[in-house]
Design a protein around this motif. Structure first.
Motif, PDB file in Angstrom:
ATOM      1  N   ASN A  36       0.888  -1.393   0.099  1.00  0.00           N
ATOM      2  CA  ASN A  36      -0.020  -0.081  -0.023  1.00  0.00           C
ATOM      3  C   ASN A  36       0.701   1.326  -0.044  1.00  0.00           C
ATOM      4  O   ASN A  36       0.611   2.308   0.556  1.00  0.00           O
ATOM      5  CB  ASN A  36      -0.801   0.087   1.054  1.00  0.00           C
ATOM      6  N   GLY A  38       2.303   4.719  -0.913  1.00  0.00           N
ATOM      7  CA  GLY A  38       1.323   5.915  -0.980  1.00  0.00           C
ATOM      8  C   GLY A  38       0.079   5.880  -0.220  1.00  0.00           C
ATOM      9  O   GLY A  38      -0.550   6.933  -0.341  1.00  0.00           O
ATOM     10  N   MET A  40      -2.006   4.106   3.479  1.00  0.00           N
ATOM     11  CA  MET A  40      -1.651   3.933   4.977  1.00  0.00           C
ATOM     12  C   MET A  40      -0.891   2.610   5.359  1.00  0.00           C
ATOM     13  O   MET A  40      -1.296   1.459   4.719  1.00  0.00           O
ATOM     14  CB  MET A  40      -2.998   3.909   5.803  1.00  0.00           C
ATOM     15  N   SER A  63     -12.220  10.432   3.706  1.00  0.00           N
ATOM     16  CA  SER A  63     -11.863  11.399   2.524  1.00  0.00           C
ATOM     17  C   SER A  63     -10.606  10.797   2.134  1.00  0.00           C
ATOM     18  O   SER A  63      -9.799  11.305   2.944  1.00  0.00           O
ATOM     19  CB  SER A  63     -12.193  12.796   2.755  1.00  0.00           C
ATOM     20  N   GLY A  64     -10.610  10.187   1.077  1.00  0.00           N
ATOM     21  CA  GLY A  64      -9.113   9.725   0.494  1.00  0.00           C
ATOM     22  C   GLY A  64      -9.180   8.366   0.724  1.00  0.00           C
ATOM     23  O   GLY A  64      -8.790   7.653   1.669  1.00  0.00           O
ATOM     24  N   GLN A  69      -7.616   0.497   1.492  1.00  0.00           N
ATOM     25  CA  GLN A  69      -7.243  -0.065   2.771  1.00  0.00           C
ATOM     26  C   GLN A  69      -7.798   0.683   4.031  1.00  0.00           C
ATOM     27  O   GLN A  69      -8.142  -0.257   4.789  1.00  0.00           O
ATOM     28  CB  GLN A  69      -5.584  -0.052   2.864  1.00  0.00           C
ATOM     29  N   ILE A  86     -15.129   8.743   0.459  1.00  0.00           N
ATOM     30  CA  ILE A  86     -15.226   9.801  -0.727  1.00  0.00           C
ATOM     31  C   ILE A  86     -13.684   9.895  -1.273  1.00  0.00           C
ATOM     32  O   ILE A  86     -12.729   9.766  -0.677  1.00  0.00           O
ATOM     33  CB  ILE A  86     -15.387  11.197  -0.061  1.00  0.00           C
ATOM     34  N   ILE A  88     -12.299  11.776  -5.045  1.00  0.00           N
ATOM     35  CA  ILE A  88     -12.371  12.401  -6.490  1.00  0.00           C
ATOM     36  C   ILE A  88     -12.097  11.282  -7.599  1.00  0.00           C
ATOM     37  O   ILE A  88     -12.500  11.857  -8.456  1.00  0.00           O
ATOM     38  CB  ILE A  88     -11.864  13.833  -6.512  1.00  0.00           C
ATOM     39  N   LYS A  92      -8.800   4.083  -8.464  1.00  0.00           N
ATOM     40  CA  LYS A  92      -7.831   3.584  -8.059  1.00  0.00           C
ATOM     41  C   LYS A  92      -8.087   2.255  -7.029  1.00  0.00           C
ATOM     42  O   LYS A  92      -7.149   1.886  -6.549  1.00  0.00           O
ATOM     43  CB  LYS A  92      -6.684   4.391  -7.333  1.00  0.00           C
ATOM     44  N   ASP A 106     -16.195  16.186  -3.915  1.00  0.00           N
ATOM     45  CA  ASP A 106     -15.313  16.592  -2.607  1.00  0.00           C
ATOM     46  C   ASP A 106     -16.447  16.669  -1.503  1.00  0.00           C
ATOM     47  O   ASP A 106     -17.435  17.251  -1.545  1.00  0.00           O
ATOM     48  CB  ASP A 106     -14.689  17.794  -2.835  1.00  0.00           C
ATOM     49  N   PHE A 122     -12.570  11.176   8.602  1.00  0.00           N
ATOM     50  CA  PHE A 122     -11.188  11.062   8.486  1.00  0.00           C
ATOM     51  C   PHE A 122     -10.622  11.495   7.152  1.00  0.00           C
ATOM     52  O   PHE A 122     -11.086  11.156   6.178  1.00  0.00           O
ATOM     53  CB  PHE A 122     -11.026   9.408   8.533  1.00  0.00           C
ATOM     54  N   ASP A 124      -7.527  11.940   4.577  1.00  0.00           N
ATOM     55  CA  ASP A 124      -6.401  11.232   4.175  1.00  0.00           C
ATOM     56  C   ASP A 124      -6.272  11.740   2.638  1.00  0.00           C
ATOM     57  O   ASP A 124      -6.149  10.893   1.815  1.00  0.00           O
ATOM     58  CB  ASP A 124      -6.426   9.881   4.372  1.00  0.00           C
ATOM     59  N   HIS A 126      -5.047  14.888   1.287  1.00  0.00           N
ATOM     60  CA  HIS A 126      -4.005  16.059   0.923  1.00  0.00           C
ATOM     61  C   HIS A 126      -4.840  17.269   0.775  1.00  0.00           C
ATOM     62  O   HIS A 126      -4.175  18.363  -0.324  1.00  0.00           O
ATOM     63  CB  HIS A 126      -3.286  15.433   0.083  1.00  0.00           C
TER      64      HIS A 126
HETATM   65  C1  LIG Z   1      -2.882   9.082   0.648  1.00  0.00           C
HETATM   66  S1  LIG Z   1      -4.159   8.492  -0.563  1.00  0.00           S
HETATM   67  C2  LIG Z   1      -5.376   7.904   0.575  1.00  0.00           C
HETATM   68  C3  LIG Z   1      -4.882   6.461   1.202  1.00  0.00           C
HETATM   69  C4  LIG Z   1      -5.828   5.709   1.872  1.00  0.00           C
HETATM   70  N1  LIG Z   1      -6.620   6.291   3.020  1.00  0.00           N
HETATM   71  C5  LIG Z   1      -5.271   4.528   2.432  1.00  0.00           C
HETATM   72  O1  LIG Z   1      -6.008   3.729   3.236  1.00  0.00           O
HETATM   73  O2  LIG Z   1      -4.317   3.866   1.853  1.00  0.00           O
HETATM   74  C6  LIG Z   1      -4.937   9.954  -0.976  1.00  0.00           C
HETATM   75  C7  LIG Z   1      -6.289   9.899  -1.738  1.00  0.00           C
HETATM   76  O3  LIG Z   1      -7.006  11.105  -1.809  1.00  0.00           O
HETATM   77  C8  LIG Z   1      -7.749  11.381  -2.939  1.00  0.00           C
HETATM   78  N2  LIG Z   1      -8.018  12.730  -3.167  1.00  0.00           N
HETATM   79  C9  LIG Z   1      -7.183  13.769  -3.811  1.00  0.00           C
HETATM   80  N3  LIG Z   1      -8.088  14.882  -3.399  1.00  0.00           N
HETATM   81  C10 LIG Z   1      -9.317  14.701  -2.880  1.00  0.00           C
HETATM   82  C11 LIG Z   1     -10.312  15.175  -2.521  1.00  0.00           C
HETATM   83  N4  LIG Z   1     -10.617  16.484  -2.891  1.00  0.00           N
HETATM   84  N5  LIG Z   1     -11.611  14.573  -1.962  1.00  0.00           N
HETATM   85  C12 LIG Z   1     -11.235  13.171  -1.791  1.00  0.00           C
HETATM   86  N6  LIG Z   1     -10.066  12.635  -2.076  1.00  0.00           N
HETATM   87  C13 LIG Z   1      -9.238  13.237  -2.729  1.00  0.00           C
HETATM   88  C14 LIG Z   1      -6.673  10.773  -4.012  1.00  0.00           C
HETATM   89  O4  LIG Z   1      -7.243  10.483  -5.199  1.00  0.00           O
HETATM   90  C15 LIG Z   1      -5.984   9.602  -3.238  1.00  0.00           C
HETATM   91  O5  LIG Z   1      -6.844   8.172  -3.782  1.00  0.00           O
END
Ligand SMILES: C[S@@+](CC[C@H](N)C(=O)[O-])C[C@H]1O[C@@H](n2cnc3c(N)ncnc32)[C@H](O)[C@@H]1O
Length: 278
Positions: A36, A38, A40, A63-64, A69, A86, A88, A92, A106, A122, A124, A126
């Protein structure tokens, strides 16, 4: 100096951290995504598990999502809770939850009706932490977990830890990324010229997230402090070569045998933080 200006009211349940480590590592062995990068890894998954186990929110909004995972963790830690996931870009995902309600808008554009009082969000994703706190406050969500609460001069977006040092994040996207942003922005302008009904807000918000310069004034930390009942940044689990005055002392002196297999993952630590709003 250790930048922890906002820390306040450490909750009691955090003192029982280690009691949960064995249970968590058994669960973690069964995770669906073994690589994983990139997303958590062990430390963050453990602390998120600890928070969920202790607070038992009836609804968790994440969110993210990335590969999924964290969705899996929420689902398996709190089988009776609702989940809204959530991202965007939901393309993936490798783990698909049957329980979670997936959304691609968003967080700030969502409708959240009749939220349970103990709802937890939560982040995650960025996105600027200050904006996320304001939005959570607007929705009346009190429990907030922030991933990647980087100190000044680290990370790729505005964090709370940075703003507590009056540091506004100045993003430096690469040339290719800026060229793509230019192309996307041009598309918005063309649509604005030719489509009278076109509302550009979501597209402009996406542009804003591609160039993540932040601008908050000097009063921001004090306003945030007024909103916070609790602010707690979790320490790294083990010591590593990066540890300096920016980091808290690690929770463990030595890596326990049963988690030695995650030694590499344990080096990954991004200042995961729990906040409770008043
Ligand atoms: C670090 S990863 C998340 C990791 C995940 N929580 C895990 O368990 O491994 C960041 C994610 O945030 C998403 N992202 C970017 N901008 C976003 C937004 N405005 N709202 C929600 N997700 C967003 C990206 O598409 C990416 O999939």
């Amino acid at each position: 100096m250790h930048s922890n200006i906002l820390e306040k009211n450490v909750p009691n349940w955090l003192y029982k951290k280690l009691n949960f480590l064995n249970d968590f590592s058994s669960l973690y062995k069964t995770r669906p995504i073994k690589n994983n990068k990139g997303g958590m890894l062990f430390t963050h998954m453990f602390y998120f598990y600890l928070i969920l186990k202790n607070l038992k929110p009836e609804l968790v909004i994440e969110s993210g999502v990335y590969k999924g995972q964290s969705t899996w963790l929420i689902e398996n830690t709190l089988p009776n809770s609702k989940i809204i996931s959530i991202d965007i870009d939901l393309n993936k995902r490798e783990y698909f939850s049957k329980k979670s309600e997936y959304r691609s808008l968003d967080f700030k554009y969502n409708e959240f009706k009749n939220l349970p009082d103990n709802t937890l969000v939560f982040f995650d994703d960025h996105v600027d932490h200050v904006e996320r706190i304001k939005q959570s406050n607007f929705f009346g969500i009190k429990n907030i977990v922030l991933e990647d609460n980087y100190p000044t001069n680290e990370g790729d977006f505005q964090t709370l830890k940075q703003i507590s040092n009056n540091f506004n994040f100045n993003h430096k996207p690469g040339f290719l990324s800026l060229t793509k942003t230019y192309y996307q922005f041009t598309k918005i302008i063309i649509k604005k010229i030719f489509l009278s009904k076109y509302n550009s807000n979501i597209d402009l918000n996406n542009i804003n997230q591609r160039i993540r310069d932040a601008l908050h004034n000097k009063e921001t930390t004090s306003h945030l402090n007024d909103l916070f009942e609790t602010y707690y940044e979790f320490p790294p689990l083990i010591s590593n070569y990066q540890i300096n005055e920016m980091y808290k002392s690690p929770l463990l002196q030595e890596t326990p045998k049963d988690i030695l297999e995650y030694s590499d993952e344990l080096l990954d630590y991004n200042f995961i933080t729990y906040i409770k709003l008043k």
